[in-house]
Design a protein around this motif. Structure first.
Motif, PDB file in Angstrom:
ATOM      1  N   HIS A 100      -0.358  -7.332 -12.812  1.00  0.00           N
ATOM      2  CA  HIS A 100      -1.511  -7.628 -11.963  1.00  0.00           C
ATOM      3  C   HIS A 100      -2.074  -9.025 -12.226  1.00  0.00           C
ATOM      4  CE1 HIS A 100      -1.236  -3.254 -11.593  1.00  0.00           C
ATOM      5  NE2 HIS A 100      -1.942  -3.381 -10.482  1.00  0.00           N
ATOM      6  N   GLY A 101      -1.340  -9.822 -12.958  1.00  0.00           N
ATOM      7  CA  GLY A 101      -1.776 -11.175 -13.258  1.00  0.00           C
ATOM      8  C   GLY A 101      -1.012 -12.233 -12.493  1.00  0.00           C
ATOM      9  N   LYS A 102      -0.304 -11.824 -11.452  1.00  0.00           N
ATOM     10  CA  LYS A 102       0.501 -12.776 -10.684  1.00  0.00           C
ATOM     11  C   LYS A 102       0.678 -12.263  -9.268  1.00  0.00           C
ATOM     12  CE  LYS A 102       4.675 -10.486 -12.395  1.00  0.00           C
ATOM     13  NZ  LYS A 102       5.900 -10.612 -13.195  1.00  0.00           N
ATOM     14  N   ASP A 103       1.075 -13.187  -8.391  1.00  0.00           N
ATOM     15  CA  ASP A 103       1.491 -12.799  -7.040  1.00  0.00           C
ATOM     16  C   ASP A 103       2.852 -13.435  -6.788  1.00  0.00           C
ATOM     17  OD1 ASP A 103       0.845 -15.445  -6.671  1.00  0.00           O
ATOM     18  OD2 ASP A 103      -0.800 -15.093  -5.272  1.00  0.00           O
ATOM     19  N   GLU A 104       3.221 -13.640  -5.538  1.00  0.00           N
ATOM     20  CA  GLU A 104       4.543 -14.205  -5.253  1.00  0.00           C
ATOM     21  C   GLU A 104       4.527 -15.721  -5.173  1.00  0.00           C
ATOM     22  OE1 GLU A 104       7.340 -12.388  -2.932  1.00  0.00           O
ATOM     23  OE2 GLU A 104       6.753 -10.389  -3.533  1.00  0.00           O
ATOM     24  N   SER A 105       3.424 -16.313  -5.601  1.00  0.00           N
ATOM     25  CA  SER A 105       3.294 -17.760  -5.531  1.00  0.00           C
ATOM     26  C   SER A 105       3.828 -18.418  -6.801  1.00  0.00           C
ATOM     27  CB  SER A 105       1.821 -18.139  -5.349  1.00  0.00           C
ATOM     28  OG  SER A 105       1.092 -17.934  -6.553  1.00  0.00           O
ATOM     29  N   TYR A 106       3.769 -19.733  -6.802  1.00  0.00           N
ATOM     30  CA  TYR A 106       4.180 -20.529  -7.957  1.00  0.00           C
ATOM     31  C   TYR A 106       3.013 -20.773  -8.911  1.00  0.00           C
ATOM     32  CZ  TYR A 106       1.804 -24.222  -5.374  1.00  0.00           C
ATOM     33  OH  TYR A 106       0.858 -24.947  -4.697  1.00  0.00           O
ATOM     34  N   HIS A 107       1.836 -20.251  -8.617  1.00  0.00           N
ATOM     35  CA  HIS A 107       0.657 -20.521  -9.428  1.00  0.00           C
ATOM     36  C   HIS A 107       0.727 -19.815 -10.786  1.00  0.00           C
ATOM     37  CE1 HIS A 107      -1.275 -22.614  -6.164  1.00  0.00           C
ATOM     38  NE2 HIS A 107      -1.051 -21.590  -5.354  1.00  0.00           N
ATOM     39  N   SER A 154      -3.544 -12.612 -16.806  1.00  0.00           N
ATOM     40  CA  SER A 154      -3.750 -11.158 -16.740  1.00  0.00           C
ATOM     41  C   SER A 154      -5.229 -10.790 -16.751  1.00  0.00           C
ATOM     42  CB  SER A 154      -3.064 -10.470 -17.926  1.00  0.00           C
ATOM     43  OG  SER A 154      -1.679 -10.691 -17.910  1.00  0.00           O
ATOM     44  N   PRO A 155      -5.585  -9.698 -16.069  1.00  0.00           N
ATOM     45  CA  PRO A 155      -6.957  -9.178 -16.157  1.00  0.00           C
ATOM     46  C   PRO A 155      -7.172  -8.489 -17.497  1.00  0.00           C
ATOM     47  CG  PRO A 155      -5.609  -7.670 -14.890  1.00  0.00           C
ATOM     48  CD  PRO A 155      -4.729  -8.854 -15.211  1.00  0.00           C
ATOM     49  N   ASP A 156      -8.402  -8.094 -17.755  1.00  0.00           N
ATOM     50  CA  ASP A 156      -8.702  -7.327 -18.975  1.00  0.00           C
ATOM     51  C   ASP A 156      -8.367  -5.850 -18.788  1.00  0.00           C
ATOM     52  OD1 ASP A 156      -9.851  -9.497 -20.511  1.00  0.00           O
ATOM     53  OD2 ASP A 156     -11.602  -9.364 -19.194  1.00  0.00           O
ATOM     54  N   ILE A 157      -8.618  -5.358 -17.574  1.00  0.00           N
ATOM     55  CA  ILE A 157      -8.491  -3.925 -17.281  1.00  0.00           C
ATOM     56  C   ILE A 157      -7.974  -3.767 -15.857  1.00  0.00           C
ATOM     57  CG2 ILE A 157      -9.729  -1.714 -17.112  1.00  0.00           C
ATOM     58  CD1 ILE A 157     -11.950  -3.051 -18.861  1.00  0.00           C
ATOM     59  N   VAL A 158      -7.158  -2.746 -15.612  1.00  0.00           N
ATOM     60  CA  VAL A 158      -6.743  -2.378 -14.259  1.00  0.00           C
ATOM     61  C   VAL A 158      -7.195  -0.955 -13.989  1.00  0.00           C
ATOM     62  CG1 VAL A 158      -4.822  -2.049 -12.661  1.00  0.00           C
ATOM     63  CG2 VAL A 158      -4.741  -3.919 -14.317  1.00  0.00           C
ATOM     64  N   VAL A 159      -7.811  -0.739 -12.828  1.00  0.00           N
ATOM     65  CA  VAL A 159      -8.310   0.581 -12.442  1.00  0.00           C
ATOM     66  C   VAL A 159      -7.671   0.979 -11.118  1.00  0.00           C
ATOM     67  CG1 VAL A 159     -10.364   1.998 -12.107  1.00  0.00           C
ATOM     68  CG2 VAL A 159     -10.512  -0.069 -13.498  1.00  0.00           C
ATOM     69  N   ILE A 203     -11.440  -8.082  -9.052  1.00  0.00           N
ATOM     70  CA  ILE A 203     -10.370  -8.656  -8.244  1.00  0.00           C
ATOM     71  C   ILE A 203      -9.656  -7.534  -7.504  1.00  0.00           C
ATOM     72  CG2 ILE A 203      -8.250 -10.031  -8.205  1.00  0.00           C
ATOM     73  CD1 ILE A 203     -10.517 -10.168 -11.235  1.00  0.00           C
ATOM     74  N   PRO A 204      -9.778  -7.440  -6.176  1.00  0.00           N
ATOM     75  CA  PRO A 204      -9.028  -6.428  -5.409  1.00  0.00           C
ATOM     76  C   PRO A 204      -7.540  -6.776  -5.394  1.00  0.00           C
ATOM     77  CG  PRO A 204     -10.902  -7.311  -4.168  1.00  0.00           C
ATOM     78  CD  PRO A 204     -10.673  -8.231  -5.315  1.00  0.00           C
ATOM     79  N   PHE A 205      -6.684  -5.753  -5.449  1.00  0.00           N
ATOM     80  CA  PHE A 205      -5.238  -5.965  -5.538  1.00  0.00           C
ATOM     81  C   PHE A 205      -4.520  -4.972  -4.640  1.00  0.00           C
ATOM     82  CE2 PHE A 205      -0.987  -5.568  -7.259  1.00  0.00           C
ATOM     83  CZ  PHE A 205      -0.684  -6.814  -7.785  1.00  0.00           C
ATOM     84  N   GLY A 206      -3.620  -5.490  -3.755  1.00  0.00           N
ATOM     85  CA  GLY A 206      -2.821  -4.619  -2.893  1.00  0.00           C
ATOM     86  C   GLY A 206      -1.430  -4.444  -3.457  1.00  0.00           C
ATOM     87  N   VAL A 217      -4.823 -13.092  -5.987  1.00  0.00           N
ATOM     88  CA  VAL A 217      -5.113 -11.936  -6.858  1.00  0.00           C
ATOM     89  C   VAL A 217      -5.011 -12.276  -8.344  1.00  0.00           C
ATOM     90  CG1 VAL A 217      -4.368 -10.290  -5.097  1.00  0.00           C
ATOM     91  CG2 VAL A 217      -2.703 -11.139  -6.767  1.00  0.00           C
ATOM     92  N   ILE A 218      -4.784 -13.538  -8.664  1.00  0.00           N
ATOM     93  CA  ILE A 218      -4.654 -13.906 -10.080  1.00  0.00           C
ATOM     94  C   ILE A 218      -6.050 -14.029 -10.687  1.00  0.00           C
ATOM     95  CG2 ILE A 218      -3.756 -15.580 -11.719  1.00  0.00           C
ATOM     96  CD1 ILE A 218      -1.672 -16.374  -9.643  1.00  0.00           C
ATOM     97  N   PRO A 219      -6.350 -13.226 -11.719  1.00  0.00           N
ATOM     98  CA  PRO A 219      -7.708 -13.213 -12.297  1.00  0.00           C
ATOM     99  C   PRO A 219      -7.890 -14.270 -13.392  1.00  0.00           C
ATOM    100  CG  PRO A 219      -6.432 -11.415 -13.214  1.00  0.00           C
ATOM    101  CD  PRO A 219      -5.515 -12.143 -12.260  1.00  0.00           C
TER     102      PRO A 219
END
Length: 465
Positions: free
Chosen positions: A31-38, A42-47, A70-73, A82-84
């Motif tokens: 949950h600390g990345k998407d499909e980009s090059y950025h 990582s977040p602290d917690i995922v719910v 941070i909302p995540f699909g 979505v990168i926190p």
């Protein structure tokens, strides 16, 4: 785990089943990345909530601790949305994936945000309906609304914003609101649907969507038109639009991209600039549109035009187009895909594409040009070596140059991918004084700046004093 994080986990475990609150390192990294090059973070917690009530409770806990949300699909975004980078709590909506209601007589459907485009269309097919927005990736509808996604069919049916009738949104204080209704039109109040669509999770969490859907066309014809010169292909698109032909899709794929298509999809298409087209309608009307299109293509030096009327042929054509990003990745091992995204007025499209091709060659970058050229939106797929500083720098220069070209012609820095972190530096240049209005809206709705901070607009309260 810090004391604060431990306390947050405990409090979140009181409002959501504890097994749906995690600090597992692997899940955090996912949950600390998407499909980009950025750069990932990582977040602290995922719910993983399962209802709007749980989302509201999660947000209230976060608000009490001034902790980012941070909302995540599915993480298919391309600009780091979505990168926190400020850590915090990522809310993963994958468990909120129910199709709640199909109102076929109203041509509406009500869904939770974790429903994917393909999941929805599979269900709608039973009713003779389909959802039109087709960004390529099988993204979640909540994420598509958050970024105002579009894609291959936007030239006929419009973008995500045009399909939204109502959103259920959890605000930064945990309050739940609806932004619209089921009526086809309304002159009542501010247009909140348009405010939240494209807000990229900076104003609230979308927990339910009411969307417009369409009847499956009686007849569909696809085509592949090949040209020796890319400017002929682009000018052909402009002529098709000027002629009023109700084309459903028109995609440009340049020569380097056609080479990747053939290698990856095992097709034998001509490896020259190509238009992928699709027509929707009744059989008699489409025949007229097809004949008119043939004349226009001939006028623009089209080398070959091949029509596909059977389902298998059409699917093969569009699968090749949709898999183009993966084709580039597969064909360039060790490199990372960077996709540019600008949109210009149709009258500026030919010059913009030629400029993009010229700069690509001058900067000696690996890539190809493609896009939803029916609405002036085009991309360059760049394959870059992230370990090569000079190449990365050239890619950044290239991106800036095509953005500047678009903005100078009253276009936009992003046609469909959104701002995220990658396009924030262009917001002042594009919007001028209107950016201050956006910042005021952000501060009014999210005064503590906890919703997807430092994305889209990022000024903190103390910076505005």
């Amino acid at each position: 785990m810090s004391v604060k994080d431990s306390r947050l986990v405990d409090e979140l475990g009181e409002v959501v089943d504890s097994h749906r609150v995690t600090v597992n390192e692997t899940i955090l990294e996912q949950h600390g990345k998407d499909e980009s090059y950025h750069r990932p973070s990582s977040p602290d917690i995922v719910v993983f909530p399962e209802s709007v009530g749980e989302v509201s409770a999660i947000v209230k806990v976060a608000a009490a601790h001034h902790t980012p949300i941070i909302p995540f699909g599915l993480g298919t975004s391309l600009e780091g949305h979505v990168i926190p980078y400020d850590k915090g709590i990522t809310i993963d909506f994958s468990r909120m994936n129910k199709i709640l209601e199909v109102r076929e007589k109203d041509f509406l459907v009500k869904v939770q945000p974790g429903v994917t485009r393909s999941q929805l269309n599979k269900e709608l097919k039973k009713y003779g309906l389909f959802f039109s927005v087709d960004p390529g990736a099988d993204a979640t509808l909540g994420g598509m609304a958050a970024t105002n996604a579009s894609g291959t069919t936007s030239v006929k049916y419009g973008v995500m914003r045009d399909q939204v009738r109502d959103l259920e949104v959890v605000l930064p204080d945990g309050e739940v609101i609806h932004t619209g209704n089921m009526a086809q039109k309304s002159s009542s109040g501010y247009h909140l649907n348009s405010l939240f669509v494209g807000s990229e999770g900076t104003l609230g969490c979308i927990t339910e969507l009411t969307l417009r859907v369409y009847g499956i066309p009686e007849h569909i014809v696809a085509a592949r038109a090949s040209f020796n010169h890319i400017n002929d292909a682009v000018e052909a698109v402009v002529s098709i639009l000027q002629a009023g032909i109700p084309i459903a899709r028109v995609e440009l794929v340049d020569e380097p991209s056609m080479i990747q298509v053939n290698r990856f999809s095992e097709t034998d298409y001509k490896e020259i600039p190509t238009l992928f087209l699709e027509f929707h309608g009744n059989e008699a009307g489409l025949q007229q549109d097809v004949e008119f299109t043939k004349e226009i293509m001939s006028d623009h030096n089209c080398e070959e035009i091949v029509f596909e009327e059977d389902t298998a042929g059409r699917n093969r054509l569009w699968e090749a187009r949709h898999n183009l990003a993966y084709a580039y990745v597969h064909g360039n091992p060790g490199r990372k895909l960077m996709v540019t995204d600008v949109c210009v007025p149709i009258s500026e499209l030919s010059g913009a594409v030629q400029h993009a091709r010229k700069r690509l060659e001058e900067l000696d970058l690996i890539g190809g040009i493609l896009g939803h050229v029916g609405d002036g939106n085009y991309h360059t797929s760049l394959m870059i070596d992230l370990n090569d500083y000079e190449e990365v720098k050239r890619a950044e220069i290239y991106n800036e140059q095509i953005v500047e070209y678009a903005l100078e012609r009253n276009g936009t820095c992003t046609g469909e991918h959104g701002v995220g972190v990658g396009k924030m530096k262009y917001q002042q240049r594009e919007h001028g004084g209107a950016l201050k209005v956006m910042e005021k809206i952000k501060m009014a709705i999210d005064p503590n700046g906890i919703f997807n901070p430092h994305k889209l607009v990022h000024k903190k309260k103390e910076e505005q004093k």
